[in-house]
Design an enzyme around this catalytic site. Structure first.
Site, PDB file in Angstrom:
ATOM      1  CB  THR A   1      -0.899   0.031   1.245  1.00 51.60           C
ATOM      2  OG1 THR A   1      -1.906  -0.957   1.091  1.00 51.60           O
ATOM      3  CG2 THR A   1      -1.564   1.389   1.420  1.00 51.60           C
TER       4      THR A   1
ATOM      5  NE  ARG B   1     -10.198  -5.241   4.909  1.00 52.18           N
ATOM      6  CZ  ARG B   1      -9.055  -4.570   4.764  1.00 52.18           C
ATOM      7  NH1 ARG B   1      -8.704  -4.108   3.589  1.00 52.18           N
ATOM      8  NH2 ARG B   1      -8.276  -4.351   5.801  1.00 52.18           N
ATOM      9  CB  VAL B   2     -13.641  -0.666   2.677  1.00 51.55           C
ATOM     10  CG1 VAL B   2     -12.824   0.618   2.614  1.00 51.55           C
ATOM     11  CG2 VAL B   2     -14.443  -0.848   1.386  1.00 51.55           C
ATOM     12  N   GLY B   3     -10.613  -1.334   3.973  1.00 50.77           N
ATOM     13  CA  GLY B   3      -9.726  -1.094   5.115  1.00 50.77           C
ATOM     14  C   GLY B   3      -9.604   0.384   5.431  1.00 50.77           C
ATOM     15  CG  ASP B   4      -5.764   1.624   6.735  1.00 48.30           C
ATOM     16  OD1 ASP B   4      -5.822   0.601   6.030  1.00 48.30           O
ATOM     17  OD2 ASP B   4      -4.702   2.226   6.962  1.00 48.30           O
TER      18      ASP B   4
ATOM     19  CB  THR C   1       1.337   0.693   4.943  1.00 47.06           C
ATOM     20  OG1 THR C   1       1.257  -0.524   4.191  1.00 47.06           O
ATOM     21  CG2 THR C   1       2.595   0.672   5.793  1.00 47.06           C
ATOM     22  N   GLY C   2      -0.603  -1.394   6.355  1.00 45.96           N
ATOM     23  CA  GLY C   2      -0.742  -2.539   7.253  1.00 45.96           C
ATOM     24  C   GLY C   2      -2.200  -2.945   7.421  1.00 45.96           C
TER      25      GLY C   2
ATOM     26  N   GLY D   1      -5.628  -2.714   8.040  1.00 48.38           N
ATOM     27  CA  GLY D   1      -6.445  -1.508   8.090  1.00 48.38           C
ATOM     28  C   GLY D   1      -7.430  -1.454   9.235  1.00 48.38           C
TER      29      GLY D   1
HETATM   30  C1  SD4 Z   1      -5.812  -2.346   4.069  1.00 49.72           C
HETATM   31  N1  SD4 Z   1      -4.066  -0.924   4.849  1.00 49.72           N
HETATM   32  O1  SD4 Z   1      -6.610  -2.531   3.155  1.00 49.72           O
HETATM   33  C2  SD4 Z   1      -4.470  -1.722   3.740  1.00 49.72           C
HETATM   34  C3  SD4 Z   1      -3.524  -2.821   3.398  1.00 49.72           C
HETATM   35  C4  SD4 Z   1      -2.119  -2.381   3.320  1.00 49.72           C
HETATM   36  O2  SD4 Z   1      -0.011  -2.636   2.511  1.00 49.72           O
HETATM   37  O3  SD4 Z   1      -1.674  -1.437   3.881  1.00 49.72           O
HETATM   38  N2  SD4 Z   1      -1.293  -3.032   2.581  1.00 49.72           N
HETATM   39  O4  SD4 Z   1      -6.059  -2.667   5.226  1.00 49.72           O
END
Ligand code: SD4
Length: 330
Positions: free
Chosen positions: A191, A219-222, A242-243, A245
């Site tokens: 990301t 699904r939706v993350g951060d 990143t990471g 979410g």
């Molecule tokens: C998520 N934060 O969809 C994103 C994934 C991500 O490196 O950061 N990937 O949760």
């Protein structure tokens, strides 16, 4: 804290930091022209992005050097990754959800606090640019799914096949076991969150992703959530994440970091506090990764993560480098 005091407090530290901590190991050292904005404050344009994205940060820097705005810089920078078919967590080439559909999330935020986002959008290669159109051409902040895709077509974006053969084959292989467990620093390592300061001293940011590989449909993350995956306050600074979410959303991570900088913390201190908040809510867990990066109005930067392995790239007049991040766990 008022901006003037904030600047006063951090200026002394910043002057030294830019040339020593941030860029101390750059190969090319050269005299740096002193740029000043209309308030006669020294401005040092800079780009910082999650992970080691040399091409994206170089493109953003090229835009800044040509006199472009930080908004253009962050958009054009991340587009490089969105267009890279070999990058499997951003744009074309991104890994699909568990049904085999590539769904993209992105957001963008400018110096005036304007923002736009697209969520779970399919078939469009550059979600960051659609997010910018949402910001500039609609009265809304977020468009999701089919609505976002339809809006993109209306704005002239072409329909694109985002699922590359490589990502398709990997997904078919995954389906044999359908085991869903994000792998630290491997599965979710691409990301791109990016922050830039332009020659006027204005800050913008962008964040784009295909999200967690093999996520549930919808699904939706951060990453496209303003305040979670990205936040910019041009008076103070910006942050992006990143990471995993879900954990960033639970603490509204990027907003938290900007607010901590507003209270006087350096970007580094603010990123560390952001990670500590997440760890406090997840006592005993050490099986996931989050990385934050931040910048303040003077170009002072920071980055911090849970697991070793995260890094962030900087690009400025003094050169460019990949910065291995300090981590909460060793
Ligand atoms: C998520 N934060 O969809 C994103 C994934 C991500 O490196 O950061 N990937 O949760």
């Amino acid at each position: 804290m008022k901006r003037r005091n904030f600047l006063k407090n951090s200026r002394a530290a910043t002057a030294g930091l830019i040339s020593t901590t941030l860029l101390g190991s750059c190969k090319e050292e050269k005299a740096v022209p002193v740029l000043k904005n209309e308030n006669a404050e020294v401005v040092r344009p800079i780009v910082i992005c999650t992970w080691n994205f040399l091409n994206a940060s170089a493109k953003a820097w090229e835009v800044l050097q040509a006199g472009g705005t930080s908004l253009d810089a962050v958009e054009q920078g991340v587009m490089v990754e969105e267009d890279d078919r070999n990058n499997q967590t951003v744009g074309t080439g991104g890994r699909p959800d568990r049904d085999g559909n590539v769904t993209l999330d992105a957001c963008i935020m400018d110096k005036d606090g304007n923002c736009g986002a697209v969520l779970a959008m399919q078939n469009i290669a550059n979600p960051i640019s659609v997010a910018r159109k949402v910001m500039e051409d609609t009265p809304h902040v977020m468009l999701a799914g089919k609505g976002a895709e339809q809006f993109a077509y209306e704005k002239g974006f072409p329909k694109a096949d985002l699922l590359t053969e490589k990502s398709k084959q990997e997904w078919l292989e995954w389906k044999k076991t359908s085991e869903y467990k994000p792998i630290i620093n491997i599965e979710n390592h691409d990301t791109i969150g990016i922050l830039a300061i332009d020659k006027n001293g204005d800050i913008s940011g962008g964040c784009t992703t295909s999200g967690m590989a093999y996520k549930m449909a919808g699904r939706v993350g951060d990453s496209p959530i303003i305040g979670a995956g990205l936040f910019v306050d041009n008076e103070i600074g910006g942050a992006t994440a990143t990471g995993v979410g879900e954990e960033v959303v639970r603490t509204v991570g990027s907003f938290l970091i900007v607010e901590l900088m507003r209270q006087g913390k350096t970007p580094q201190e603010a990123c560390e506090e952001g990670v500590k908040r997440i760890m406090a809510k997840n006592e005993g867990r050490d099986d996931f990764q989050i990385g934050f990066i931040a910048i303040n109005k003077n170009g002072e930067i920071g980055g911090y993560c849970i697991q070793p392995g995260f890094s962030y790239r900087t690009y400025s007049e003094e050169g460019h480098r990949n910065n291995p991040s300090k981590s909460f766990l060793s």
